[in-house]
Design a protein around this motif. Sequence first.
Motif, mmCIF file in Angstrom:
data_model
loop_
_atom_site.group_PDB
_atom_site.id
_atom_site.type_symbol
_atom_site.label_atom_id
_atom_site.label_comp_id
_atom_site.label_asym_id
_atom_site.label_seq_id
_atom_site.Cartn_x
_atom_site.Cartn_y
_atom_site.Cartn_z
ATOM 1 N N VAL A 82 49.614 46.857 47.933
ATOM 2 C CA VAL A 82 50.020 45.728 47.096
ATOM 3 C C VAL A 82 49.411 44.457 47.676
ATOM 4 O O VAL A 82 49.551 44.197 48.877
ATOM 5 N N ILE A 83 48.738 43.680 46.848
ATOM 6 C CA ILE A 83 48.156 42.434 47.331
ATOM 7 C C ILE A 83 49.157 41.284 47.223
ATOM 8 O O ILE A 83 49.990 41.235 46.329
ATOM 9 N N GLU A 84 49.056 40.366 48.186
ATOM 10 C CA GLU A 84 49.812 39.109 48.169
ATOM 11 C C GLU A 84 48.820 37.960 48.417
ATOM 12 O O GLU A 84 49.090 37.025 49.147
ATOM 13 N N THR A 85 47.654 38.100 47.819
ATOM 14 C CA THR A 85 46.549 37.183 48.068
ATOM 15 C C THR A 85 46.664 35.927 47.206
ATOM 16 O O THR A 85 47.404 35.904 46.222
ATOM 17 N N PRO A 86 45.933 34.859 47.549
ATOM 18 C CA PRO A 86 46.017 33.609 46.782
ATOM 19 C C PRO A 86 45.577 33.791 45.334
ATOM 20 O O PRO A 86 44.560 34.432 45.061
ATOM 21 N N ASP A 87 46.351 33.238 44.429
ATOM 22 C CA ASP A 87 45.986 33.282 43.012
ATOM 23 C C ASP A 87 45.874 31.874 42.429
ATOM 24 O O ASP A 87 45.111 31.635 41.511
ATOM 25 N N ARG A 88 46.640 30.930 43.012
ATOM 26 C CA ARG A 88 46.656 29.570 42.448
ATOM 27 C C ARG A 88 45.290 28.912 42.496
ATOM 28 O O ARG A 88 44.926 28.161 41.596
ATOM 29 N N LYS A 89 44.507 29.182 43.550
ATOM 30 C CA LYS A 89 43.173 28.568 43.650
ATOM 31 C C LYS A 89 42.251 29.090 42.557
ATOM 32 O O LYS A 89 41.185 28.524 42.303
ATOM 33 N N HIS A 90 42.660 30.164 41.872
ATOM 34 C CA HIS A 90 41.877 30.712 40.769
ATOM 35 C C HIS A 90 42.516 30.370 39.419
ATOM 36 O O HIS A 90 42.161 30.958 38.410
ATOM 37 N N GLY A 91 43.491 29.457 39.447
ATOM 38 C CA GLY A 91 44.131 29.031 38.210
ATOM 39 C C GLY A 91 45.568 29.470 38.074
ATOM 40 O O GLY A 91 46.297 28.992 37.195
ATOM 41 N N GLY A 92 46.005 30.402 38.925
ATOM 42 C CA GLY A 92 47.393 30.835 38.896
ATOM 43 C C GLY A 92 47.769 31.691 37.703
ATOM 44 O O GLY A 92 48.948 31.939 37.454
ATOM 45 N N ASP A 93 46.763 32.175 36.969
ATOM 46 C CA ASP A 93 47.042 32.965 35.777
ATOM 47 C C ASP A 93 46.821 34.449 35.981
ATOM 48 O O ASP A 93 46.812 35.233 35.033
ATOM 49 N N GLY A 94 46.611 34.853 37.229
ATOM 50 C CA GLY A 94 46.354 36.250 37.537
ATOM 51 C C GLY A 94 44.890 36.572 37.745
ATOM 52 O O GLY A 94 44.548 37.699 38.131
ATOM 53 N N THR A 95 44.014 35.604 37.526
ATOM 54 C CA THR A 95 42.578 35.860 37.666
ATOM 55 C C THR A 95 42.219 36.313 39.081
ATOM 56 O O THR A 95 41.452 37.270 39.269
ATOM 57 N N GLY A 96 42.777 35.615 40.077
ATOM 58 C CA GLY A 96 42.502 35.978 41.461
ATOM 59 C C GLY A 96 43.033 37.351 41.802
ATOM 60 O O GLY A 96 42.357 38.143 42.491
#
Length: 310
Positions: A278-292
């Motif tokens: 399970v990932i807990e990696t940054p997503d907000r720097k990619h827009g926070g919409d799940g893209t990251g």
Amino acid sequence: MNAAPLSPAARNPIGAHVPVAAKGLAGTGLAFARRVGAEAVQVFVANPRGWATPPGNPAQDEAFRTACAEEGVAAYVHAPYLINFGSDTAATREHSADSLRHSLLRGHAIGALGVVLHTGSAVGTAPDGGSRRAEAMAQVRADLLPLLDELDGLGEDAPWLLLEPTAGQGRSLCSRMEDLAEYLEALEGHPRVGVCLDTCHAFAAGHDLAAEGGVGATLDALVAAAGPGRLRLIHANDSEDEVGARKDRHANIGAGRIGAAPFRALFEHPATLGVPLVIETPDRKHGGDGTGHAADIARLKELRAAAAAG
């Protein structure tokens, strides 16, 4: 006759910690999981930075549990971060017990396979000015064993309690793989206590996953300390900081100091057979919409396929 080998997805489902605000476990959490291609999910069932123990929504619980079963999604709960049975404050220990009990019960209600618990730290100073580690470990035993008795009462479908070693900051009770032996001994080797390995934490604590053979050595050390079959979940996170930095700062897969190749090695070790990532990696720097998260899951799936292909 030998059994057929597991498919890569069955051997190691890959997923993410998913948000559950707004429309709840099923309406938000599973919708996000589908969008990012997750085969496993981890959720909070309470504010991760508070002591509140909110009741669940029976309709959401049922919808989540049913959908996970129908879609073959493995589900996990992460207990709140404030929990620390090593604290020198009685109120913190009492709140910790209430909070973990809540996570275990809610985990059972939603069909979670495990509840992840940070292993805590020996907060405070002994009367002689030294470490409180021995006293803190005694508290872990005194406070957790009754909760494990309650867990036994939930039946065969109860979630596992998964100990997550920390990055080694402060007076950590368990950060190195060898620390797991003492922690499990304090819990009398309870058969439903397992381990959640966070790759960023392990790297920060000094296990050099980026080195040649580093992943294998780390997993071997985990099995030696905890025993076979205890590893039940992996938090797949790259690290922004160098090995041994004792800093818990996650990076996207392949974008940190660990790099991508060691994550492929995770899929090749016998100790990870059947263990979800399970990932807990940054997503907000990619827009926070799940893209990251979608990109990290796709990257891990590529590495999983490469490992399976040899």
